[in-house]
Design an enzyme around this catalytic site. Structure first.
Site, PDB file in Angstrom:
ATOM      1  N   TYR A 163     -21.477  -6.270  20.636  1.00 13.93           N
ATOM      2  CA  TYR A 163     -20.788  -5.003  21.506  1.00 13.93           C
ATOM      3  C   TYR A 163     -19.427  -5.058  21.230  1.00 13.93           C
ATOM      4  CZ  TYR A 163     -23.508  -2.396  24.816  1.00 13.93           C
ATOM      5  OH  TYR A 163     -24.381  -1.636  25.379  1.00 13.93           O
ATOM      6  N   GLU A 185     -17.233  -1.910  22.430  1.00 16.09           N
ATOM      7  CA  GLU A 185     -16.489  -0.574  22.669  1.00 16.09           C
ATOM      8  C   GLU A 185     -14.888  -0.798  22.436  1.00 16.09           C
ATOM      9  OE1 GLU A 185     -17.940  -0.104  26.757  1.00 16.09           O
ATOM     10  OE2 GLU A 185     -19.835   0.249  26.212  1.00 16.09           O
ATOM     11  N   ASP A 239     -18.622  20.847   8.350  1.00 19.08           N
ATOM     12  CA  ASP A 239     -19.893  19.835   8.382  1.00 19.08           C
ATOM     13  C   ASP A 239     -20.315  19.809   7.086  1.00 19.08           C
ATOM     14  OD1 ASP A 239     -22.057  18.499   8.869  1.00 19.08           O
ATOM     15  OD2 ASP A 239     -22.724  19.909  10.869  1.00 19.08           O
ATOM     16  N   THR A 276     -22.946  13.635   8.073  1.00 17.46           N
ATOM     17  CA  THR A 276     -24.010  12.311   7.976  1.00 17.46           C
ATOM     18  C   THR A 276     -23.848  11.480   7.014  1.00 17.46           C
ATOM     19  OG1 THR A 276     -25.609  13.721   7.010  1.00 17.46           O
ATOM     20  CG2 THR A 276     -26.014  13.352   9.402  1.00 17.46           C
ATOM     21  N   LYS A 312     -27.526  11.553   3.716  1.00 19.29           N
ATOM     22  CA  LYS A 312     -28.360  12.465   2.835  1.00 19.29           C
ATOM     23  C   LYS A 312     -27.747  12.198   1.392  1.00 19.29           C
ATOM     24  CE  LYS A 312     -28.859  15.712   6.539  1.00 19.29           C
ATOM     25  NZ  LYS A 312     -28.005  15.170   7.709  1.00 19.29           N
ATOM     26  N   ARG A 352     -28.618   5.820   7.906  1.00 19.21           N
ATOM     27  CA  ARG A 352     -28.842   6.782   8.800  1.00 19.21           C
ATOM     28  C   ARG A 352     -27.669   6.850  10.076  1.00 19.21           C
ATOM     29  NH1 ARG A 352     -32.112  10.414   9.466  1.00 19.21           N
ATOM     30  NH2 ARG A 352     -33.241   9.540   7.714  1.00 19.21           N
TER      31      ARG A 352
HETATM   32  N1  DSN Z   1     -31.922  17.731  10.219  1.00 19.56           N
HETATM   33  C1  DSN Z   1     -31.099  17.743   8.792  1.00 19.56           C
HETATM   34  C2  DSN Z   1     -31.836  18.477   7.943  1.00 19.56           C
HETATM   35  O1  DSN Z   1     -32.866  18.212   7.562  1.00 19.56           O
HETATM   36  O2  DSN Z   1     -30.930  19.344   7.141  1.00 19.56           O
HETATM   37  C3  DSN Z   1     -29.761  18.576   9.348  1.00 19.56           C
HETATM   38  O3  DSN Z   1     -29.035  17.629  10.212  1.00 19.56           O
END
Ligand code: DSN
Length: 417
Positions: free
Chosen positions: A52, A54, A198, A224, A227, A233
């Site tokens: 933990y 925080e 984003d 994110t 990707k 993730r």
């Molecule tokens: N769900 C994602 C995508 O597949 O583009 C975006 O967050």
């Protein structure tokens, strides 16, 4: 292969085996997915999951944080270097949480926000009525032009002047072309709005210098990490230093509890990987493959939204082939090609059916596939769409897909057989 898990919990072990085999022997073409390195997997599965922490490094609400403090500082420093960011918070659990923190940091519920329409390439968190963003803020949506499927910057400017938003969001999950972040800054400056970029989909390409960077133009940049960036993730936030305090407070205690320190360590590993010269070659290959796939599909008579791609993804308009996105997704699944159905701009079909599919090359490029394989896959897709009701054809295509995948081993050592 004998592991502790296989002996202790064969049920879960076998399910993980099944999923690993699905990834190994299929063609993963969802543009938001990728395959992480063994090093990233190892960090994810480490003892850091037990801790933990925080708070922020050296300002925690728990003892024993001296090691994880160093982990988080390392992740932040590597991310700052990778993107040239003034400030980083690497605690968001994923992209949606990163976006939520950006709203919390800059806005008050009820404020006017502009975001890209979901059915034209945007994201749920950019103002969809079923998401917190659309429920708690007044959303004004912008979109693409019907003529060329490119973002309509004139409409954007007009809407900004009319509605005077407090924040304009740029970024998308199904837009294959370059986003002109400077134009968003210009529109925002004219009406005194913040810019949230984003870059969840484009982050790896941005890091490698192959896609425009919003870092100089946006107040806050979210992404994110799993990707094109090819990390675990998760999510993260970058920003101008002036927003650091508000973002930190929004993430914790505003929205999250303990940061996932094992994932932050894995992010640090992925950032170091993305700083290597090999990652630049990877990013270029991702785009080259997407362009080759797009051209090959056009050669087979398919229509591509906007006519092509400048990035890792493309949206195929299936109307000329007389199948829906839903039918194509299911048929492709049956032969081991994983994609997702996707709306095309001004889609006559509902979102549960869709007229298109979204294809991406980040995962296949990670396993070493190139332009020749993209042409072969375009042949598979074309064949399948024409013969999706022919069981013998499906069977032979399934064998072809498996044989192509087997030429590019991925996690083979993790499979028992
Ligand atoms: N769900 C994602 C995508 O597949 O583009 C975006 O967050």
């Amino acid at each position: 292969m004998s592991t502790v898990l296989s002996k202790q919990d064969p049920e879960v072990f076998n399910l993980i085996q099944k999923e690993t085999a699905r990834q190994e022997y299929g063609l993963e073409m969802i543009p938001s997915e990728n395959f992480v390195s063994e090093a990233v997997l190892e960090a994810m599965g480490s003892t850091l999951t037990n801790k933990y922490a925080e708070g922020l490094p050296h300002k925690r609400y728990y003892g024993g944080c001296e090691v994880v403090d160093s982990v988080e500082e390392l992740a932040n420093a590597r991310c700052e270097k990778l993107f040239g960011a003034e400030f980083v918070n690497s605690q968001p659990h994923s992209g949606a949480q990163a976006n939520q923190a950006a709203y919390e940091a800059l806005l008050t519920p009820g404020d006017v926000v502009m975001g890209m329409r979901l059915d034209q390439g945007g994201h749920l968190t950019h103002g969809s009525p079923v998401n917190f963003s659309g429920k708690h803020y007044k959303i004004v949506a912008y979109g693409v032009r019907e003529s060329d499927h490119l973002i309509d910057y004139d409409e954007l400017m007009h809407l900004a002047r009319t509605h005077r938003p407090k924040m304009i969001i740029c970024g998308a999950s199904a837009y294959s072309r370059r986003i002109e972040f400077d134009k968003f800054r210009k529109a925002a400056d004219e009406v005194g709005a913040f810019v949230l970029a984003d870059i969840a989909h484009y982050a790896g390409l941005v890091a490698a210098g192959d896609y425009p960077s919003p870092v100089a133009f946006a107040d806050i940049v979210t992404t994110t990490t799993h990707k094109t960036l090819r990390g675990p993730r998760s999510g993260l936030i970058m920003a101008k230093a002036a927003h650091a305090k508000a973002i930190n407070k929004a993430v914790f205690p505003g929205l999250q509890g303990g940061p996932h320190m094992h994932t932050i360590a894995a992010k640090a590993v992925a950032f170091a990987e993305a700083l290597q010269p090999a990652f630049k070659s990877y990013s270029k290959a991702v785009i080259k493959n997407a362009q080759a796939l797009s051209l090959a599909l056009i050669g087979k008579g398919f229509k591509i939204v906007s006519g092509g791609t400048d990035s890792h993804l493309l949206v195929v308009d299936l109307r000329p082939a007389n199948v829906t996105g839903k039918v194509a997704e299911q048929a492709l699944d049956r032969v081991g090609i994983t994609v997702n159905k996707n709306t095309i701009p001004f889609d006559p079909q509902p979102p549960t059916v869709c007229s298109g599919i979204r294809l991406g090359t980040p995962a296949l490029t990670t396993r070493g596939m190139g332009v020749n394989e993209m042409r072969q896959i375009a042949d598979f897709i074309s064949d399948l769409v024409q013969h999706h009701e022919d069981p013998a054809k499906l069977e032979s295509l399934r064998a072809d897909v498996r044989s192509l995948a087997q030429k590019f081993p991925l996690y083979k050592d993790r499979l028992v057989r």
